[in-house]
Enzyme design. Structure first.
Site, PDB file in Angstrom:
ATOM      1  N   ASP A   1       0.749  -1.199   0.027  1.00 31.55           N
ATOM      2  CA  ASP A   1      -0.011  -0.105  -0.006  1.00 31.55           C
ATOM      3  C   ASP A   1       0.745   1.263  -0.001  1.00 31.55           C
ATOM      4  O   ASP A   1       2.353   1.067   0.271  1.00 31.55           O
ATOM      5  CB  ASP A   1      -0.807  -0.037   1.189  1.00 31.55           C
ATOM      6  CG  ASP A   1      -1.730   1.226   1.232  1.00 31.55           C
ATOM      7  OD1 ASP A   1      -2.463   1.480   0.263  1.00 31.55           O
ATOM      8  OD2 ASP A   1      -1.723   1.839   2.466  1.00 31.55           O
ATOM      9  N   SER A   2       0.409   2.328  -0.438  1.00 29.36           N
ATOM     10  CA  SER A   2       1.153   3.606   0.019  1.00 29.36           C
ATOM     11  C   SER A   2       1.432   4.076   1.349  1.00 29.36           C
ATOM     12  O   SER A   2       2.175   4.995   1.402  1.00 29.36           O
ATOM     13  CB  SER A   2       0.027   4.896  -0.826  1.00 29.36           C
ATOM     14  OG  SER A   2      -1.069   5.055   0.271  1.00 29.36           O
TER      15      SER A   2
ATOM     16  N   TYR B   1      -0.530   8.584  -2.411  1.00 35.61           N
ATOM     17  CA  TYR B   1      -0.428   8.492  -3.883  1.00 35.61           C
ATOM     18  C   TYR B   1      -1.520   9.048  -4.519  1.00 35.61           C
ATOM     19  O   TYR B   1      -1.249   9.494  -5.740  1.00 35.61           O
ATOM     20  CB  TYR B   1      -0.492   6.843  -4.010  1.00 35.61           C
ATOM     21  CG  TYR B   1       0.855   6.068  -3.915  1.00 35.61           C
ATOM     22  CD1 TYR B   1       1.829   6.452  -3.260  1.00 35.61           C
ATOM     23  CD2 TYR B   1       0.635   4.753  -4.349  1.00 35.61           C
ATOM     24  CE1 TYR B   1       2.809   5.811  -2.975  1.00 35.61           C
ATOM     25  CE2 TYR B   1       1.824   3.963  -4.158  1.00 35.61           C
ATOM     26  CZ  TYR B   1       2.806   4.436  -3.555  1.00 35.61           C
ATOM     27  OH  TYR B   1       3.916   3.562  -3.269  1.00 35.61           O
ATOM     28  N   GLY B   2      -2.669   9.112  -3.780  1.00 38.50           N
ATOM     29  CA  GLY B   2      -3.937   9.625  -4.551  1.00 38.50           C
ATOM     30  C   GLY B   2      -3.910  11.051  -5.259  1.00 38.50           C
ATOM     31  O   GLY B   2      -4.580  11.476  -5.912  1.00 38.50           O
TER      32      GLY B   2
ATOM     33  N   CYS C   1      -4.530  -1.127  -2.165  1.00 37.96           N
ATOM     34  CA  CYS C   1      -4.535   0.237  -2.431  1.00 37.96           C
ATOM     35  C   CYS C   1      -5.428   0.436  -3.449  1.00 37.96           C
ATOM     36  O   CYS C   1      -4.875  -0.073  -4.617  1.00 37.96           O
ATOM     37  CB  CYS C   1      -2.877   0.851  -2.497  1.00 37.96           C
ATOM     38  SG  CYS C   1      -3.009   2.608  -2.888  1.00 37.96           S
ATOM     39  N   ASN C   2      -6.510   0.942  -3.286  1.00 38.91           N
ATOM     40  CA  ASN C   2      -7.508   1.280  -4.280  1.00 38.91           C
ATOM     41  C   ASN C   2      -6.806   2.138  -5.443  1.00 38.91           C
ATOM     42  O   ASN C   2      -7.059   1.897  -6.854  1.00 38.91           O
ATOM     43  CB  ASN C   2      -8.865   1.877  -3.956  1.00 38.91           C
ATOM     44  CG  ASN C   2      -9.423   0.949  -3.190  1.00 38.91           C
ATOM     45  OD1 ASN C   2     -10.665   0.429  -3.593  1.00 38.91           O
ATOM     46  ND2 ASN C   2      -8.990   1.122  -1.913  1.00 38.91           N
ATOM     47  N   THR C   3      -5.957   3.026  -5.178  1.00 34.77           N
ATOM     48  CA  THR C   3      -5.179   4.059  -5.975  1.00 34.77           C
ATOM     49  C   THR C   3      -4.286   3.119  -7.022  1.00 34.77           C
ATOM     50  O   THR C   3      -4.197   3.327  -7.972  1.00 34.77           O
ATOM     51  CB  THR C   3      -4.530   5.267  -5.272  1.00 34.77           C
ATOM     52  OG1 THR C   3      -5.669   5.981  -4.411  1.00 34.77           O
ATOM     53  CG2 THR C   3      -4.049   6.269  -6.188  1.00 34.77           C
TER      54      THR C   3
ATOM     55  N   CYS D   1     -10.833   3.527  -0.613  1.00 31.63           N
ATOM     56  CA  CYS D   1      -9.492   3.770  -0.065  1.00 31.63           C
ATOM     57  C   CYS D   1      -9.302   3.055   1.234  1.00 31.63           C
ATOM     58  O   CYS D   1      -9.926   3.041   2.100  1.00 31.63           O
ATOM     59  CB  CYS D   1      -9.176   5.189   0.223  1.00 31.63           C
ATOM     60  SG  CYS D   1      -7.617   5.480   0.968  1.00 31.63           S
ATOM     61  N   THR D   2      -8.229   2.337   1.059  1.00 31.40           N
ATOM     62  CA  THR D   2      -8.148   1.205   2.241  1.00 31.40           C
ATOM     63  C   THR D   2      -7.422   1.987   3.417  1.00 31.40           C
ATOM     64  O   THR D   2      -7.608   1.089   4.679  1.00 31.40           O
ATOM     65  CB  THR D   2      -6.835   0.234   1.857  1.00 31.40           C
ATOM     66  OG1 THR D   2      -5.516   0.997   1.456  1.00 31.40           O
ATOM     67  CG2 THR D   2      -7.401  -0.773   0.682  1.00 31.40           C
ATOM     68  N   HIS D   3      -7.288   3.050   3.614  1.00 29.83           N
ATOM     69  CA  HIS D   3      -6.932   3.885   4.702  1.00 29.83           C
ATOM     70  C   HIS D   3      -8.253   4.122   5.359  1.00 29.83           C
ATOM     71  O   HIS D   3      -8.495   4.489   6.740  1.00 29.83           O
ATOM     72  CB  HIS D   3      -6.537   5.264   4.559  1.00 29.83           C
ATOM     73  CG  HIS D   3      -4.866   5.147   4.367  1.00 29.83           C
ATOM     74  ND1 HIS D   3      -4.277   4.697   2.953  1.00 29.83           N
ATOM     75  CD2 HIS D   3      -3.747   5.552   4.871  1.00 29.83           C
ATOM     76  CE1 HIS D   3      -3.143   4.804   3.066  1.00 29.83           C
ATOM     77  NE2 HIS D   3      -2.751   5.415   4.332  1.00 29.83           N
TER      78      HIS D   3
HETATM   79  N1  DGL Z   1      -4.692   3.117   0.587  1.00 28.78           N
HETATM   80  C1  DGL Z   1      -4.586   3.948  -0.755  1.00 28.78           C
HETATM   81  C2  DGL Z   1      -6.004   3.605  -1.468  1.00 28.78           C
HETATM   82  O1  DGL Z   1      -6.659   2.509  -0.895  1.00 28.78           O
HETATM   83  C3  DGL Z   1      -4.623   5.613  -0.377  1.00 28.78           C
HETATM   84  C4  DGL Z   1      -3.894   6.121  -1.482  1.00 28.78           C
HETATM   85  C5  DGL Z   1      -3.003   7.432  -1.035  1.00 28.78           C
HETATM   86  O2  DGL Z   1      -2.045   7.216  -0.871  1.00 28.78           O
HETATM   87  O3  DGL Z   1      -3.458   8.545  -1.550  1.00 28.78           O
HETATM   88  O4  DGL Z   1      -6.392   4.224  -2.225  1.00 28.78           O
END
Ligand code: DGL
Length: 297
Positions: free
Chosen positions: A52-53, A84-85, A115-117, A226-228
């Protein structure tokens, strides 16, 4: 590079505590018996790599250890480069590839892009690069939210990048005749979570402001894209009317991982006692304790 290692036995966490540099960590033997696409792995004894990011993928990892208690996992969080987003697609691709390589160099037999992004931007390229490797991505859990109630009004919280990608566009297109789907980009939210701010006034203020134009009293469901965001689920629930249902894709991704490992003959023969190992590009003690807190160990 730091790592945190722990071992699970019959549902409990036995933690070997401390800050380790990765060369001090016993990752298990990495053998070259199965070399595909330049990968080094030892069949079903190898760990599953999760990336993940930052710390967000831990919400998926929690589901993975529940669904696959006999597997070993290596988690890589790229917190030094989060979020990352709000980056360009090229930057996200580059960073995701680098994280994947990190995990593969440690013998991962499969990759979960938690991570969805990163999934929206980079999974296609990863699958082209590592053709024979099971690579599992995550997408906003729109389907269960749409199926739960006819003609519902659904908010999808995600990073600006996830919501502007073609992948989300086509997901939304498949359901937009059945529900009213409203995109809610959340710039700045990942940064708060990465700082360990999971509850209290700063998060609630952010969320109240975010939902202000959404008429939440008319909303049926919120999808955490988003996984966060599952890491602050109690705070999200607190600012929404009680009837609003909240969905995330963590459990579905874990079940898909089990299916894919099974299909590839890569499931661990162990049924419990798997291990979890954390790595993070932000090498601070605070980051290690945040990982432990989020994992509940
Ligand atoms: N956990 C990432 C997601 O699912 C966060 C992306 C980010 O770092 O902006 O999109």
């Amino acid at each position: 590079m730091q790592g945190l290692s722990c071992e699970r036995k019959t549902g409990e966490f036995l933690l070997s505590i401390g800050t380790y540099f990765c060369y001090n960590i016993s990752v298990g033997s990495i053998k070259t018996s199965d070399k595909r696409d330049g990968l080094q792995m030892d069949g079903n004894r190898s760990p599953v790599g999760v990336l993940d990011s930052g710390v967000g993928g831990i919400s998926v990892l929690r589901e993975l250890v529940r669904v696959l208690p006999g597997e070993d996992f290596i988690y890589y969080g790229d917190s030094a480069n989060a979020p990352y987003g709000t980056k360009t697609a090229e930057e996200i691709s580059f960073l995701t590839n680098k994280s994947a390589r990190f995990l593969l160099d440690r013998g991962a037999k499969a990759l979960v892009v938690a991570c969805n992004t990163a999934t929206s931007v980079a999974i296609k390229e990863l699958r082209q690069t590592y053709e024979s490797l099971p690579i599992i991505g995550i997408e906003p859990a729109l389907k269960p939210a749409v199926l739960a109630k006819e003609h519902s009004r659904i908010l999808v919280m995600a990073t600006p990048m996830t919501l502007m990608q073609e992948k989300f566009g086509s997901l939304m297109h498949s359901y937009e005749s059945e529900a009213e789907i409203i995109k809610v980009p959340c710039p700045g939210l990942v940064e708060l979570i990465e700082e360990g701010i999971l509850e209290g006034e700063p998060i609630e203020r952010y969320l109240r402001q975010l939902f202000l134009p959404c008429h939440t009293e008319q909303v049926d469901a919120v999808v955490l894209g988003c996984t966060h965001y599952p890491l602050i689920r109690p705070s999200i629930a607190k600012v929404l009317p009680a009837k609003v249902r909240i969905y995330d894709g963590g459990n579905g991704t874990a079940r898909e991982t089990r299916r894919r490992l099974e299909a590839a003959g890569l499931l661990s023969v162990k049924t419990f006692g798997g291990t979890v190992e954390f790595y993070n590009s932000r090498e601070t003690k605070e980051m290690l304790s945040l990982c432990r807190k989020l994992m509940g160990i």
